[in-house]
Design a protein around this motif. Structure first.
Motif, PDB file in Angstrom:
ATOM      1  N   MET A   1      45.307  37.837  26.472  1.00  0.00           N
ATOM      2  CA  MET A   1      43.944  38.355  26.459  1.00  0.00           C
ATOM      3  C   MET A   1      43.348  37.467  27.504  1.00  0.00           C
ATOM      4  SD  MET A   1      43.589  40.783  24.048  1.00  0.00           S
ATOM      5  CE  MET A   1      42.198  40.628  23.048  1.00  0.00           C
ATOM      6  N   PRO A   2      42.633  37.702  28.692  1.00  0.00           N
ATOM      7  CA  PRO A   2      42.091  36.863  29.365  1.00  0.00           C
ATOM      8  C   PRO A   2      40.675  36.563  28.549  1.00  0.00           C
ATOM      9  CG  PRO A   2      42.403  39.116  30.596  1.00  0.00           C
ATOM     10  CD  PRO A   2      42.915  39.124  29.360  1.00  0.00           C
ATOM     11  N   ARG A   3      40.340  35.259  29.026  1.00  0.00           N
ATOM     12  CA  ARG A   3      38.970  35.011  28.285  1.00  0.00           C
ATOM     13  C   ARG A   3      37.827  34.571  29.230  1.00  0.00           C
ATOM     14  NH1 ARG A   3      42.872  30.585  24.993  1.00  0.00           N
ATOM     15  NH2 ARG A   3      43.353  30.510  27.047  1.00  0.00           N
ATOM     16  N   ILE A   4      36.887  34.473  28.315  1.00  0.00           N
ATOM     17  CA  ILE A   4      35.614  34.320  29.311  1.00  0.00           C
ATOM     18  C   ILE A   4      35.827  32.763  29.911  1.00  0.00           C
ATOM     19  CG2 ILE A   4      33.138  33.428  29.333  1.00  0.00           C
ATOM     20  CD1 ILE A   4      32.711  35.298  27.275  1.00  0.00           C
ATOM     21  N   GLY A   5      35.378  32.772  31.435  1.00  0.00           N
ATOM     22  CA  GLY A   5      35.867  31.365  32.198  1.00  0.00           C
ATOM     23  C   GLY A   5      37.230  31.556  32.980  1.00  0.00           C
ATOM     24  N   ASP A   6      38.091  32.439  32.560  1.00  0.00           N
ATOM     25  CA  ASP A   6      39.521  32.402  33.411  1.00  0.00           C
ATOM     26  C   ASP A   6      39.065  33.338  34.486  1.00  0.00           C
ATOM     27  OD1 ASP A   6      40.582  31.458  31.104  1.00  0.00           O
ATOM     28  OD2 ASP A   6      41.382  33.210  30.506  1.00  0.00           O
ATOM     29  N   GLN A   7      40.086  33.140  35.741  1.00  0.00           N
ATOM     30  CA  GLN A   7      40.060  33.843  36.795  1.00  0.00           C
ATOM     31  C   GLN A   7      40.575  35.099  36.429  1.00  0.00           C
ATOM     32  OE1 GLN A   7      37.973  31.780  38.978  1.00  0.00           O
ATOM     33  NE2 GLN A   7      39.135  33.395  40.322  1.00  0.00           N
ATOM     34  N   ALA A   8      39.728  36.374  36.925  1.00  0.00           N
ATOM     35  CA  ALA A   8      40.457  37.645  36.591  1.00  0.00           C
ATOM     36  C   ALA A   8      41.776  37.859  36.950  1.00  0.00           C
ATOM     37  CB  ALA A   8      39.495  38.472  37.303  1.00  0.00           C
ATOM     38  N   PRO A   9      42.692  38.193  35.999  1.00  0.00           N
ATOM     39  CA  PRO A   9      44.177  38.424  36.676  1.00  0.00           C
ATOM     40  C   PRO A   9      43.997  39.578  37.653  1.00  0.00           C
ATOM     41  CG  PRO A   9      43.727  38.463  34.070  1.00  0.00           C
ATOM     42  CD  PRO A   9      42.400  38.564  34.843  1.00  0.00           C
ATOM     43  N   GLY A  10      44.883  39.006  38.705  1.00  0.00           N
ATOM     44  CA  GLY A  10      45.190  39.936  39.926  1.00  0.00           C
ATOM     45  C   GLY A  10      46.329  41.022  39.894  1.00  0.00           C
ATOM     46  N   PHE A  11      45.850  42.106  40.507  1.00  0.00           N
ATOM     47  CA  PHE A  11      46.979  43.410  40.374  1.00  0.00           C
ATOM     48  C   PHE A  11      46.632  43.992  41.511  1.00  0.00           C
ATOM     49  CE2 PHE A  11      43.044  44.690  38.275  1.00  0.00           C
ATOM     50  CZ  PHE A  11      43.094  46.059  38.539  1.00  0.00           C
ATOM     51  N   GLU A  12      47.669  45.085  42.021  1.00  0.00           N
ATOM     52  CA  GLU A  12      47.310  46.009  43.115  1.00  0.00           C
ATOM     53  C   GLU A  12      47.420  47.392  42.372  1.00  0.00           C
ATOM     54  OE1 GLU A  12      49.415  45.872  46.763  1.00  0.00           O
ATOM     55  OE2 GLU A  12      49.695  43.559  46.257  1.00  0.00           O
ATOM     56  N   ALA A  13      46.692  48.424  42.827  1.00  0.00           N
ATOM     57  CA  ALA A  13      46.931  49.687  41.866  1.00  0.00           C
ATOM     58  C   ALA A  13      46.304  50.711  42.720  1.00  0.00           C
ATOM     59  CB  ALA A  13      46.069  49.491  40.555  1.00  0.00           C
ATOM     60  N   MET A  14      46.682  52.066  42.387  1.00  0.00           N
ATOM     61  CA  MET A  14      45.731  53.048  42.934  1.00  0.00           C
ATOM     62  C   MET A  14      44.704  53.634  42.348  1.00  0.00           C
ATOM     63  SD  MET A  14      45.697  55.064  45.356  1.00  0.00           S
ATOM     64  CE  MET A  14      47.013  55.298  46.442  1.00  0.00           C
ATOM     65  N   THR A  15      43.590  53.878  43.044  1.00  0.00           N
ATOM     66  CA  THR A  15      42.511  54.488  42.281  1.00  0.00           C
ATOM     67  C   THR A  15      42.038  55.673  42.829  1.00  0.00           C
ATOM     68  OG1 THR A  15      40.837  53.627  43.837  1.00  0.00           O
ATOM     69  CG2 THR A  15      41.623  51.916  42.266  1.00  0.00           C
ATOM     70  N   THR A  16      40.979  56.407  42.406  1.00  0.00           N
ATOM     71  CA  THR A  16      40.477  57.440  42.829  1.00  0.00           C
ATOM     72  C   THR A  16      39.863  57.575  44.249  1.00  0.00           C
ATOM     73  OG1 THR A  16      38.384  57.191  41.400  1.00  0.00           O
ATOM     74  CG2 THR A  16      40.185  58.879  40.528  1.00  0.00           C
ATOM     75  N   MET A  17      39.531  56.239  44.862  1.00  0.00           N
ATOM     76  CA  MET A  17      39.148  56.106  46.004  1.00  0.00           C
ATOM     77  C   MET A  17      39.837  55.121  46.755  1.00  0.00           C
ATOM     78  SD  MET A  17      34.979  55.584  44.768  1.00  0.00           S
ATOM     79  CE  MET A  17      34.265  55.400  46.461  1.00  0.00           C
ATOM     80  N   GLY A  18      41.193  55.136  46.557  1.00  0.00           N
ATOM     81  CA  GLY A  18      42.323  54.736  47.286  1.00  0.00           C
ATOM     82  C   GLY A  18      42.809  53.405  46.509  1.00  0.00           C
ATOM     83  N   PRO A  19      43.879  52.557  47.297  1.00  0.00           N
ATOM     84  CA  PRO A  19      44.428  51.484  46.682  1.00  0.00           C
ATOM     85  C   PRO A  19      43.566  50.414  46.716  1.00  0.00           C
ATOM     86  CG  PRO A  19      45.428  51.927  48.945  1.00  0.00           C
ATOM     87  CD  PRO A  19      44.359  52.866  48.740  1.00  0.00           C
ATOM     88  N   ILE A  20      43.665  49.385  45.812  1.00  0.00           N
ATOM     89  CA  ILE A  20      42.876  48.061  45.715  1.00  0.00           C
ATOM     90  C   ILE A  20      43.844  46.814  45.398  1.00  0.00           C
ATOM     91  CG2 ILE A  20      40.610  49.225  44.968  1.00  0.00           C
ATOM     92  CD1 ILE A  20      41.281  48.123  42.179  1.00  0.00           C
TER      93      ILE A  20
ATOM     94  N   ALA B   1      36.895  48.545  26.846  1.00  0.00           N
ATOM     95  CA  ALA B   1      36.811  47.145  27.200  1.00  0.00           C
ATOM     96  C   ALA B   1      35.874  46.913  28.241  1.00  0.00           C
ATOM     97  CB  ALA B   1      38.139  46.329  27.269  1.00  0.00           C
ATOM     98  N   VAL B   2      35.108  46.114  28.532  1.00  0.00           N
ATOM     99  CA  VAL B   2      34.243  45.816  29.594  1.00  0.00           C
ATOM    100  C   VAL B   2      34.456  44.392  29.716  1.00  0.00           C
ATOM    101  CG1 VAL B   2      31.852  45.744  30.524  1.00  0.00           C
ATOM    102  CG2 VAL B   2      32.421  47.080  28.773  1.00  0.00           C
ATOM    103  N   PHE B   3      34.829  44.152  31.356  1.00  0.00           N
ATOM    104  CA  PHE B   3      34.957  42.521  31.844  1.00  0.00           C
ATOM    105  C   PHE B   3      34.056  42.912  32.801  1.00  0.00           C
ATOM    106  CE2 PHE B   3      38.937  43.239  29.846  1.00  0.00           C
ATOM    107  CZ  PHE B   3      39.320  42.115  29.143  1.00  0.00           C
ATOM    108  N   ILE B   4      33.196  41.665  32.638  1.00  0.00           N
ATOM    109  CA  ILE B   4      32.171  41.235  33.905  1.00  0.00           C
ATOM    110  C   ILE B   4      32.616  40.303  34.717  1.00  0.00           C
ATOM    111  CG2 ILE B   4      29.763  40.844  34.296  1.00  0.00           C
ATOM    112  CD1 ILE B   4      28.827  42.257  32.061  1.00  0.00           C
ATOM    113  N   ILE B   5      33.000  40.333  36.017  1.00  0.00           N
ATOM    114  CA  ILE B   5      33.637  39.501  36.817  1.00  0.00           C
ATOM    115  C   ILE B   5      32.526  39.077  37.886  1.00  0.00           C
ATOM    116  CG2 ILE B   5      35.487  39.082  38.483  1.00  0.00           C
ATOM    117  CD1 ILE B   5      36.921  41.219  36.314  1.00  0.00           C
ATOM    118  N   ASP B   6      32.437  38.020  38.211  1.00  0.00           N
ATOM    119  CA  ASP B   6      31.521  37.260  39.161  1.00  0.00           C
ATOM    120  C   ASP B   6      32.113  37.527  40.543  1.00  0.00           C
ATOM    121  OD1 ASP B   6      32.692  34.885  39.721  1.00  0.00           O
ATOM    122  OD2 ASP B   6      31.317  33.777  38.420  1.00  0.00           O
TER     123      ASP B   6
END
Lengths: 227, 77
Positions: A10-29, A131-136
């Motif tokens: 479970m990522p916590r506040i203050g952690d770096q957002a875990p990285g991933f590659e995925a397909m979305t409705t607006m292309g790969p990210i 869930a909602v993650f707010i990432i800076d």
């Protein structure tokens, strides 16, 4: 024999957002690299073609400009395929005229949901909670909100939280309870008092749903007033 | 993962050609500058730039500025 339990991170506040590659409705990210320099509201919903999620997506879509003004990119996710996401977004556009202007991550195998702790087995082992993650802009997690499957979120509160975080960063201050950047009235109309009718779970029920006197946008998306 | 810029046989999409033409016209640009000019979301621009870089049509220098490579210029001629 010793019991072995899977530990879900479970990522916590203050952690770096875990990285991933995925397909979305607006292309790969590639996350979070592709979003560097922007705030991200990364939110999960239980499933496509479900009514509470539809109301949330429409509410996010209608507030997209307000988020954009604050340099925020919205990013949705559910354990569905990209084709399901596209069909659902097209259905919402057809039935309501509202376009979903942000990408939705296709996470059919639940890989990203697990990475972000969006699956809460006590609630459901196959559908992500709200869930909602707010990432800076530097890719750091700054706030996390969890809602259960049955209660839709308040998008104005998420916007207020963005304002609070950005104000804290800019002025080196903290914000008190119920703080808002300027006096404002949160309008709630008759529409906000309606509740969701649980969606049909069989073909027969779906066919008959329109005859039951509810306010329906589509077979899976009906509301009613509590008497 | 393909963004639809480069097909498996190496051909470029309209969107990709548009991006290369923009770099030919304006010189080196950052993803933020490209997003502002094209009105496309920043993440989508970065995704396209990554694919075109991997395919050898563009290259980035310090400061995340992207410009055409020889292969990129040849694709436009």
């Amino acid at each position: 024999m010793e019991e072995v339990k899977e530990v879900i991170s479970m990522p916590r506040i203050g952690d770096q957002a875990p990285g991933f590659e995925a397909m979305t409705t607006m292309g790969p990210i590639k996350f979070p690299e592709d979003f560097k320099g922007q705030w991200v509201v990364f939110f999960s919903h239980p499933a496509d073609f479900t009514p509470v999620c539809s109301t949330e997506f429409l509410a996010f879509a209608q507030m997209n400009e307000e988020f954009a003004k604050r340099n925020v990119q919205l990013l949705g996710l559910s354990i569905d395929s990209v084709f399901s996401h596209i069909a659902w977004a097209m259905n919402l556009k057809e039935k309501t005229g509202i376009e979903i202007p942000f990408p939705i991550v296709a996470d059919a195998d639940g890989r990203v949901a697990k990475l972000y702790g969006m699956l809460h087995p006590g609630e459901s082992s196959t559908a992500t909670v709200r869930a909602v993650f707010i990432i800076d802009p530097n890719g750091k997690i700054r706030a996390i909100i969890y809602y259960p499957l049955s209660a839709g979120r308040n998008m104005r509160e998420i916007l207020r939280l963005i304002d609070a975080l950005q104000t804290a960063d800019k002025y080196g201050v903290a914000t008190p309870a119920n703080w808002v950047p300027e006096p404002q009235v949160w309008e709630f109309t008759e529409e906000n008092t309606k509740v969701i009718v649980p969606p049909p779970t069989s073909y027969e029920e779906a066919v008959n749903r329109a005859k039951q006197g509810y306010e329906c946008i589509d077979w899976y998306f009906c509301k009613k007033k509590l008497s | 993962m393909s963004t639809g810029c480069v097909s498996p046989d190496g051909r470029l999409s309209e969107k990709a050609l548009g991006l290369l033409k923009l770099l030919e016209e304006k010189g080196a640009l950052t993803p933020v500058e490209i997003a502002e000019i094209t009105k496309r979301p920043l993440f989508q621009v970065r995704s396209s730039l990554r694919e075109l870089t991997e395919a050898g049509f563009i290259a980035s220098s310090e400061g995340e500025k992207y410009s055409l490579t020889e292969k990129g210029r040849a694709a436009l001629s």
